[in-house]
Design a protein around this motif. Structure first.
Motif, PDB file in Angstrom:
ATOM      1  N   UNK A  50      13.517  20.625   6.760  1.00 63.33           N
ATOM      2  CA  UNK A  50      13.149  19.768   7.891  1.00 63.33           C
ATOM      3  C   UNK A  50      12.969  18.300   7.506  1.00 63.33           C
ATOM      4  N   UNK A  51      12.778  18.026   6.222  1.00 67.92           N
ATOM      5  CA  UNK A  51      12.543  16.645   5.783  1.00 67.92           C
ATOM      6  C   UNK A  51      13.848  15.848   5.739  1.00 67.92           C
ATOM      7  N   UNK A  52      13.774  14.581   6.171  1.00 66.07           N
ATOM      8  CA  UNK A  52      14.928  13.682   6.169  1.00 66.07           C
ATOM      9  C   UNK A  52      14.705  12.567   5.143  1.00 66.07           C
ATOM     10  N   UNK A  53      15.805  12.002   4.634  1.00 67.43           N
ATOM     11  CA  UNK A  53      15.688  10.895   3.674  1.00 67.43           C
ATOM     12  C   UNK A  53      16.009   9.553   4.327  1.00 67.43           C
TER      13      UNK A  53
ATOM     14  N   UNK B 244      16.961  12.114  15.557  1.00 65.72           N
ATOM     15  CA  UNK B 244      18.164  12.161  14.722  1.00 65.72           C
ATOM     16  C   UNK B 244      19.275  12.910  15.446  1.00 65.72           C
ATOM     17  N   UNK B 245      20.497  12.742  14.975  1.00 70.76           N
ATOM     18  CA  UNK B 245      21.644  13.413  15.562  1.00 70.76           C
ATOM     19  C   UNK B 245      21.971  14.698  14.824  1.00 70.76           C
ATOM     20  N   UNK B 246      22.817  15.536  15.447  1.00 68.01           N
ATOM     21  CA  UNK B 246      23.095  16.879  14.935  1.00 68.01           C
ATOM     22  C   UNK B 246      24.597  17.125  14.893  1.00 68.01           C
ATOM     23  N   UNK B 247      25.033  17.873  13.875  1.00 71.92           N
ATOM     24  CA  UNK B 247      26.433  18.303  13.811  1.00 71.92           C
ATOM     25  C   UNK B 247      26.502  19.656  13.118  1.00 71.92           C
TER      26      UNK B 247
ATOM     27  N   UNK C 209      21.628  13.241   3.613  1.00 67.26           N
ATOM     28  CA  UNK C 209      20.413  13.890   4.118  1.00 67.26           C
ATOM     29  C   UNK C 209      20.557  15.408   3.994  1.00 67.26           C
ATOM     30  N   UNK C 210      19.506  16.083   3.568  1.00 72.01           N
ATOM     31  CA  UNK C 210      19.556  17.528   3.322  1.00 72.01           C
ATOM     32  C   UNK C 210      19.007  18.349   4.488  1.00 72.01           C
TER      33      UNK C 210
ATOM     34  N   UNK D 274      21.674  17.601  10.090  1.00 76.72           N
ATOM     35  CA  UNK D 274      21.508  16.219  10.543  1.00 76.72           C
ATOM     36  C   UNK D 274      22.838  15.489  10.401  1.00 76.72           C
ATOM     37  N   UNK D 275      23.149  14.604  11.333  1.00 81.31           N
ATOM     38  CA  UNK D 275      24.441  13.918  11.294  1.00 81.31           C
ATOM     39  C   UNK D 275      24.545  12.927  10.136  1.00 81.31           C
TER      40      UNK D 275
END
Length: 701
Positions: free
Chosen positions: A130-133, A63-66, A109-110, A85-86
């Motif tokens: 850490x969990x993504x949707x 995943x990407x980051x911002x 996404x949280x 997460x981006x």
């Protein structure tokens, strides 16, 4: 002498930097492999260190980051920072035109890391999610903007390679540096912003040596690389066909409709190149075979088609598109007798000036013929309109028109729209050569130079497909209506094909029901559509048949039959019948974004095969299966033993796949959870344990 010295120094500096870059690449790779999971209480010296850590973690996980937020304390100093997460945040539709929306990547996404500034000026991780949707894919990480920043040494190498002209081009140099093109830390467009010129590295060997070396290299890389040479009585090369392993696998997915073209490079560059081209699920052209031919006669085409058919395990295409060449026509009748053969309408209409310019009313004749060809919806309508056209202009004896009429079933839209053509429009120019090699060859390109540029062109094509795959994975076009059928196609289709459906849905506003004849099970609807061509406007009537029992709809425009996209007239009738979810038959697997395509798992030198975890697993299992097959071929008992195990395992895998369907829908789509990925990893280990057990059993046996 100064220029030579400067160039020499540049080369030495470049070689020195190559070593540094290799070390950097190796270090980065090792860091990514060792990257640890975030833990509450971790300390960072700076925000930059935090961001770099989360980027490495995100790249490894997919995943990407911002930087999401920052907050100041009472003293005005930044004391709280969140990196996320981006995909964080909600979708924002900003387009002023509600019918032309852009793909959205935000899924709310949280996933995030939050840090607080400690008294000792260090930053401590005090909370995290850490969990993504949404689905994660480490193999697609490099496409995220945050992971595409070239290192300073790489930027310097780009500059040096451009100045010294010693590399083929700046982007390809990093394909070598990284081991594979797709393993490059940034994309080709990123290189273009750094370097304006592209340099070509010319091979030194002769044409025959270059071809032989290329084929040997491809076979070493993948034994499924196929090539066949046609020699004359004196052993001289006449024709050659080659198909790489990826193209052979792509044929299984997209070989139903094939375009065969020899015109572009022959006409423009005098290079006798022939291509077999298909259409992938993103609406992009995909290569299915390449040949160099010495002549364009029936014998040559028969040899070529038969060789290509052999390469494809004897599976012919269902439909094939060519120009009007009679030698091709005869060869297709010999080798592909059951394939539907269509002529490219673009080539035919292009010849009008040459064939009809002797007519006194050429412009009027041209306009009338175009109307007859394009506006006739049925065969009967074309026959009637063509007769009036011929009689009006007194051109009954024009041999070209007589020949076209005799072969009308090969080119007139009303005659060819009854079967699937994979979106290769009847009005489309056959652009396979142009699309693949424009910008890679010129009038002075030799064969040895072309073989190199051929691979570069395919690298670009694979990159474009991977990019579209990532776009469909990462984001989706927002729905423009509340109809459930739009959500169906949004979740199922690639972005390009969903966009085509949306255009039909938008076109519904220009349609209305004119009449309806109801029957016991079949009802016929007349749908009027307002059509504008330039300054002229007209009303066209289309007839749609609706089946009360199956909810099937058939329109005489035949859009679904030849493009695989539900047409606006069918949509009007379905909504009129209050059917808001379309039957499954109208959602084609061919355009699906969720199907795992086999050709993406094939190892090939111009594709980033080894950076894809699913591809590495695929290769690992194939090697194990091949060893099992070798051990089991000696006796029928062993063979049956293996086949029984395979059928059992196949059922368990399908059952496990259904059990793993605990994913949450996102924007109408389904994602795979981390638990599913962990399960697949365990499953792979189980398969390999099975293999070792079989191996031991066979040896004891």
């Amino acid at each position: 002498m100064e220029e030579v010295s400067s160039s020499s120094q540049s080369v030495e500096l470049l070689e020195h930097n190559e070593g540094n870059i290799e070390n950097e690449s190796e270090k980065t790779s090792n860091v990514e492999e060792r990257v640890e999971d975030p833990k509450v209480g971790m300390l960072f010296d700076s925000i930059d260190e935090l961001v770099e850590f989360y980027k490495l973690y995100g790249k490894a996980k997919g995943f990407g980051v911002s930087i999401r937020t920052s907050k100041k304390g009472t003293d005005g100093k930044v004391r709280y920072v969140t990196v996320a997460c981006c995909h964080t945040g909600k979708q924002r539709i900003r387009s002023s035109n509600p019918l032309k929306l852009k793909p959205q990547s935000k899924t709310d996404c949280k996933a995030k890391l939050s840090v607080v500034l400690c008294p000792d000026e260090k930053w401590m991780l005090n909370s995290m999610i850490l969990d993504h949707n949404h689905e994660l894919s480490p193999g697609k990480s490099r496409f995220y903007r945050c992971h595409r920043v070239p290192q300073s040494s790489r930027k310097r190498r780009l500059e040096l390679s451009d100045k010294t002209s010693i590399l083929n081009n700046s982007f390809n140099s990093f394909g070598v540096d990284a081991g594979e093109h797709q393993n490059s830390p940034f994309l080709e467009n990123d290189c273009i912003h750094l370097v304006d010129r592209v340099k070509c590295l010319q091979l030194q060997e002769g044409d025959a040596t270059a071809m032989n070396n290329y084929f040997l290299k491809m076979q070493v890389d993948n034994s499924n690389f196929f090539y066949m040479m046609d020699l004359d009585e004196e052993g001289r090369l006449r024709n050659v066909l080659w198909v790489d392993a990826r193209s052979r696998a792509a044929f299984k997915e997209f070989g139903d409709v094939v375009t065969f073209d020899t015109t572009y490079l022959v006409n423009k560059y005098d290079m006798p190149l022939a291509l077999f081209v298909g259409m992938n699920h993103h609406g992009q052209l995909t290569l299915l075979g390449c040949a160099l031919i010495s002549s364009e006669d029936t014998e040559t085409f028969t040899w070529l088609f038969q060789s290509w058919l052999t390469c494809m395990s004897g599976c012919p295409p269902s439909a094939i598109i060519t120009d009007q060449d009679q030698a091709m026509k005869k060869a297709i009748e010999i080798v592909f007798p059951n394939a539907r053969h269509r002529w490219c309408l673009w080539h035919i209409m292009k010849k009008m000036l040459e064939k009809l310019r002797g007519c006194g009313q050429y412009e009027s004749v041209k306009f009338c013929m175009q109307n007859v060809v394009y506006d006739s919806l049925t065969k009967e309508e074309f026959e009637e309109s063509w007769g009036r056209f011929i009689e009006k202009y007194k051109i009954e004896r024009n041999e070209w028109l007589l020949g076209l009429y005799d072969e009308r079933h090969r080119w007139v839209p009303a005659f060819v729209k009854d079967i699937f053509w994979a979106g290769m429009s009847t009005t489309q120019r056959s652009e396979s050569m142009h699309a693949f090699f424009e910008g890679y060859v010129n009038s002075k390109t030799s064969l040895k130079q072309f073989l190199e540029q051929y691979e570069n062109a395919l690298t670009k094509k694979v990159g474009n497909e991977n990019k579209e795959e990532f776009n469909s994975f990462k984001s989706c076009l927002p729905c423009i209506t509340r109809y459930e059928m739009e959500k169906q196609f949004q979740s199922a289709y690639t972005t390009a094909k969903f966009k085509e459906f949306q255009q039909q849905l938008i076109g519904k506003i220009y349609c209305n029901l004119s009449s309806c004849k109801e029957g016991a099970t079949i009802s016929e609807y007349a749908v009027g559509e307002d059509i504008s061509t330039g300054e002229s406007h007209r009303r066209a009537i289309f007839y749609v048949l609706f089946n009360e029992v199956t909810s099937e709809v058939n329109c005489n425009c035949r859009l679904f039959e030849y493009r695989g996209i539900l047409c606006k007239h069918q949509i009007v009738v379905l909504i009129q019948r209050m059917i808001y979810q379309v039957p499954d038959k109208y959602i084609l697997k061919r355009w699906s974004k969720t199907v795992k395509r086999g050709h993406t798992k094939i190892r090939i030198c111009y594709d980033n095969w080894f950076v894809k975890p699913e591809a590495r697993r695929f290769d690992k299992m194939c090697n194990a299966f091949h060893e099992v097959a070798d051990l089991a071929t000696d006796t029928e008992d062993r063979c049956e033993m293996v086949m029984t195990w395979i059928h059992k395992l196949n059922g368990e895998l399908k059952e496990a796949e259904d059990v793993c369907g605990t994913n949450k829908p996102i924007s109408g789509g389904q994602v795979m959870s981390w638990q599913s990925f962990e399960f697949m990893g365990c499953l792979l280990n189980t398969i390999l344990i099975y293999y070792h057990n079989f191996d031991h059993a066979f040896k004891m046996y």
